[in-house]
Motif scaffolding. Sequence first.
Motif: not given
Ligand SMILES: Nc1ncnc2c1ncn2[C@@H]1O[C@H](COP(=O)(O)OP(=O)(O)O)[C@@H](O)[C@H]1O
Length: 379
Positions: A265-267, A269-271, A294-296, A313-319, A326-331
């Motif tokens: 899902g993150n791949s 979202k962030y591609t 792995e994603d590109n 935690f979300r990077t400033d860019e994602s925010r 929400s930044g909860i997914g990876l936790s």
């Molecule tokens: N595949 C990825 N590519 C780029 N950034 C990522 C990727 N996975 C996670 N991130 C960064 O890590 C942060 C935390 O991810 P996550 O806990 O899933 O929160 P969310 O997806 O809700 O923002 C994301 O906000 C994003 O900035």
Amino acid sequence: MKLKNKLIISFLLIVLLPVLMVVIVYFGISAYMSVDVLRDIVVRNPQLQEFVVDMMVAFVLILIFTAVVLSWWTYTSIVTPIQRLQKAVQYIKEGKYNFSLDVKDTHDEISLLCNDFEEMRQMLKETAEKNLCHEKEGKELVRNISHDLKTPITSIKGYVEGILDGVASTKEKQDRYLKIILNKTNEMNSLINELSLYSKLDTDSVPYHFQPLSVKDYFDDCAEEIGIELREEGMTFQYENFCKEGTKILADAEQIKRVVSNIVGNSIKYTEKGRGHVRLSVMEEKQFVQIEIEDNGKGIAKGDLPYIFDRFFRTDESRNSSTGGSGIGLSIVKKIVEDHGGKIWATSEYGQGTTMFILLKKWTGSKDDAAGKDEDSRK
Ligand SMILES: Nc1ncnc2c1ncn2[C@@H]1O[C@H](COP(=O)(O)OP(=O)(O)O)[C@@H](O)[C@H]1O
Ligand SMILES: [Mg+2]
């Protein structure tokens, strides 16, 4: 009466009582013999006189010495540790736990009591630190949740007011507003779902159903689902499984799927749309099975990488981007992997892509493979 005063009184008694006895004996003898006879005996024997005086002095000196030694010994072995204990209790009453009770280990009751007290202090200190940490986390949680809920609610309110005030005058405009409201509501819904799952995982109230899974069959199924999802998003997908046919892991099938789909899902979202590619590889690494996704995509800056598994935690860019989250997914992902006794980490090249690595222990059928948890369920 204080212990110290009692000791002084007993010291005086030890010294005075025998002296009193001597006086009584002297008067007793005087009562039976006339003073003149007694004086005659003493005067006639000056050596006896000297001897009696010397004996009396030596007797009193020995008594004083014994009393001093006994009192000092009692004082240092009882009163000193008790005074330290009293001070320590006072500190604890004031909520101060950062001290240590230095008492010599003499294996008597007092030193055992002091040792128990020291253990209790350490436990209290740990509990107080944990409480402080929870309190801090709780406050941060409330702040983050209110922020993340406030954003969609503010925009829903704006669009509803727009419809009510007649700003959305045409049917198309109204439909567009309603669609945005629906999207925002979905965003809030998924945030609430993630939050409730996280809190369940955090309080260990999600029952795990660990079972031996064939790595080949399980990830083949997983890859099929992921492939469909990625193609729908216009992305390409590559899957490799280097594991032998019989290789198994002890895992909760549903939760591991949650892990993989969260990462994928993150791949997505962030591609960047249209050029995305995801590779899923599964291989054997000694007694572990390693899963790589792995994603590109846009990648993660070096400074942000250590924090991506932190809650909220979300990077400033994602925010700042339009992608919800929400930044909860990876936790959640990390918690599930660790509850399986596994490990997760990431590498990333900013602007190039990200790779997530998961290590899960192979299942060999022995009891030691129980993933650190009860095999079937946590509770
Ligand atoms: N595949 C990825 N590519 C780029 N950034 C990522 C990727 N996975 C996670 N991130 C960064 O890590 C942060 C935390 O991810 P996550 O806990 O899933 O929160 P969310 O997806 O809700 O923002 C994301 O906000 C994003 O900035
Ligand atoms: Mg996410």
